[in-house]
Design a protein around this motif. Sequence first.
Motif, short mmCIF file in Angstrom:
data_model
loop_
_atom_site.label_atom_id
_atom_site.label_comp_id
_atom_site.label_asym_id
_atom_site.label_seq_id
_atom_site.Cartn_x
_atom_site.Cartn_y
_atom_site.Cartn_z
N ALA A 1 0.84 -1.21 0.00
CA ALA A 1 0.00 0.00 0.00
C ALA A 1 0.87 1.26 0.00
CB ALA A 1 -0.93 -0.01 1.21
N TRP A 2 1.95 1.26 0.80
CA TRP A 2 2.85 2.43 0.83
C TRP A 2 3.43 2.69 -0.56
CZ3 TRP A 2 6.03 -0.06 5.34
CH2 TRP A 2 5.30 0.04 6.54
N LEU A 3 3.87 1.62 -1.22
CA LEU A 3 4.46 1.77 -2.55
C LEU A 3 3.41 2.25 -3.55
CD1 LEU A 3 6.92 1.46 -4.40
CD2 LEU A 3 6.25 -0.93 -4.76
N ASP A 4 2.21 1.69 -3.48
CA ASP A 4 1.13 2.10 -4.39
C ASP A 4 0.83 3.59 -4.23
OD1 ASP A 4 0.84 -0.41 -5.49
OD2 ASP A 4 -0.88 -0.98 -4.25
N MET A 5 0.79 4.07 -2.98
CA MET A 5 0.50 5.49 -2.74
C MET A 5 1.63 6.38 -3.26
SD MET A 5 -1.57 5.79 0.88
CE MET A 5 -0.43 4.90 1.92
N ALA B 1 -4.18 0.61 -3.38
CA ALA B 1 -3.81 0.88 -1.98
C ALA B 1 -5.06 1.00 -1.12
CB ALA B 1 -2.98 2.16 -1.90
N TYR B 2 -6.08 1.71 -1.65
CA TYR B 2 -7.34 1.87 -0.90
C TYR B 2 -7.94 0.51 -0.58
CZ TYR B 2 -12.06 3.31 0.33
OH TYR B 2 -13.25 3.49 1.00
N LEU B 3 -7.92 -0.40 -1.55
CA LEU B 3 -8.52 -1.72 -1.35
C LEU B 3 -7.77 -2.53 -0.30
CD1 LEU B 3 -9.37 -2.66 -5.06
CD2 LEU B 3 -10.97 -1.98 -3.24
N ILE B 4 -6.44 -2.32 -0.20
CA ILE B 4 -5.66 -2.99 0.85
C ILE B 4 -6.11 -2.50 2.22
CG2 ILE B 4 -3.36 -3.21 1.89
CD1 ILE B 4 -2.21 -3.16 -0.99
N PHE B 5 -6.23 -1.18 2.38
CA PHE B 5 -6.69 -0.64 3.67
C PHE B 5 -8.13 -1.04 3.96
CE2 PHE B 5 -3.15 2.44 2.89
CZ PHE B 5 -2.43 2.15 4.04
N GLN B 6 -8.96 -1.10 2.92
CA GLN B 6 -10.34 -1.54 3.08
C GLN B 6 -10.38 -2.99 3.59
OE1 GLN B 6 -13.11 0.19 2.94
NE2 GLN B 6 -14.40 -1.59 3.35
N ASP B 7 -9.51 -3.82 3.02
CA ASP B 7 -9.43 -5.23 3.44
C ASP B 7 -9.00 -5.32 4.91
OD1 ASP B 7 -9.53 -8.07 2.79
OD2 ASP B 7 -7.34 -8.03 3.00
N PHE B 8 -8.03 -4.51 5.31
CA PHE B 8 -7.62 -4.47 6.72
C PHE B 8 -8.79 -4.10 7.62
CE2 PHE B 8 -2.92 -3.51 5.61
CZ PHE B 8 -2.55 -4.81 5.86
N SER B 9 -9.57 -3.09 7.18
CA SER B 9 -10.67 -2.60 8.02
C SER B 9 -11.77 -3.64 8.19
CB SER B 9 -11.25 -1.30 7.43
OG SER B 9 -11.90 -1.55 6.20
N GLU B 10 -11.85 -4.57 7.25
CA GLU B 10 -12.86 -5.63 7.35
C GLU B 10 -12.37 -6.80 8.19
OE1 GLU B 10 -13.68 -6.52 3.28
OE2 GLU B 10 -14.72 -4.62 2.90
N LYS B 11 -11.06 -7.00 8.27
CA LYS B 11 -10.49 -8.16 8.99
C LYS B 11 -10.08 -7.83 10.42
CE LYS B 11 -8.57 -10.55 4.94
NZ LYS B 11 -7.33 -10.93 4.24
N GLY C 1 -4.68 5.70 6.27
CA GLY C 1 -4.35 5.11 4.98
C GLY C 1 -5.48 5.28 3.98
N LYS C 2 -6.71 4.96 4.43
CA LYS C 2 -7.87 5.11 3.55
C LYS C 2 -8.09 6.57 3.19
CE LYS C 2 -11.64 2.66 4.26
NZ LYS C 2 -12.80 2.03 4.95
N ALA C 3 -7.90 7.45 4.18
CA ALA C 3 -8.15 8.88 3.96
C ALA C 3 -7.17 9.47 2.95
CB ALA C 3 -8.06 9.64 5.29
N VAL C 4 -5.90 9.11 3.06
CA VAL C 4 -4.90 9.62 2.11
C VAL C 4 -5.23 9.16 0.69
CG1 VAL C 4 -2.47 9.49 1.42
CG2 VAL C 4 -3.07 9.89 3.82
N CYS C 5 -5.65 7.90 0.56
CA CYS C 5 -6.07 7.39 -0.75
C CYS C 5 -7.25 8.19 -1.28
CB CYS C 5 -6.44 5.91 -0.66
SG CYS C 5 -5.04 4.82 -0.34
N CYS C 6 -8.22 8.47 -0.41
CA CYS C 6 -9.40 9.26 -0.82
C CYS C 6 -8.99 10.65 -1.31
CB CYS C 6 -10.39 9.38 0.34
SG CYS C 6 -11.31 7.88 0.68
N MET C 7 -8.05 11.28 -0.60
CA MET C 7 -7.60 12.61 -1.01
C MET C 7 -6.91 12.56 -2.37
SD MET C 7 -6.47 14.75 2.40
CE MET C 7 -5.43 13.56 3.22
#
Length: 301
Positions: free
Chosen positions: A186-190, A200-210, A220-226
Amino acid sequence: MALAVAVAVAAATTPDHLFNMRSNFYLGAYQAAINCSDSLPPLSPDELIERDCLVFRSYVALGSYQLVINEIDASAATPLQAVKLLALYLSSPDNKESVISSLKEWLADPAIGNNPTLRLIAGTIFMHEQDYNEALKHTNAGGTMDLHALNVQIYLKMYRSDYAEKHLRIMQQIDEDHSLTQLANAWLDMAVGGAKIQEAYLIFQDFSEKYQMTGLILNGKAVCCMHMGNFDEAETLLLEALNKDAKDPETLANLVVCSLHLGKPASRYLSQLKLSHPDHMLVKRVSAAEENFDRAVQSVA
């Protein structure tokens, strides 16, 4: 070769008692990591040291530096002494010189200099000092997932995403599903940006579900959204992160940026950041801009 396979199979079938504790730590659930330590089955001597390191690294991440300094005495194992050095380094600017001196002395000692935790703490401290070449002297050889992940962070700070990707590939070969591998991805993708932001957003989304929602995941999700121009959603995520920790520097810095894009006042978040983390990069940049502006005004006056 047969022996190597046998060792790998044995390692794979041995239960990893510290898995949940590690995952909580990596994803920013520091109190949960500490709480995990009280309900573990009997551990080997090496596992006991790793458990204690995770507990004390969690306390460091929570800002409880003095507790770590007080609890780890001179008889503790090298990895724990290294964590204590990190607590001393972060607790006061006055300690930096003596900590770095001790760190260099320990790294030069053949008996302990190659200890993975000591190398990890050395890399972390030299990264804080923005002495990236010195950090890499101790981390670049890798050896643990933590060290490979730190290498990814260091290379991204040096704007060398090509080298960061090499270390990510090593992590993926070792364990593609490891929390640190996913985080490093995710860091590299961003850093790469573009279409990679969605990944990267989908990685953080997956973390938030697990896992439980943490400030690290929310940021992480917020930075992707921005990056994707979704500032309203970013603000919602960041305010949730602020509720979890009102002094978290990344949350405050991201709220400053997000508020400016939304045309909302950002001065309160910036003031909080200046008070709690005066050395933060955003504070330094704002201060430099203010000084340049003042000089420009004086030259015109």
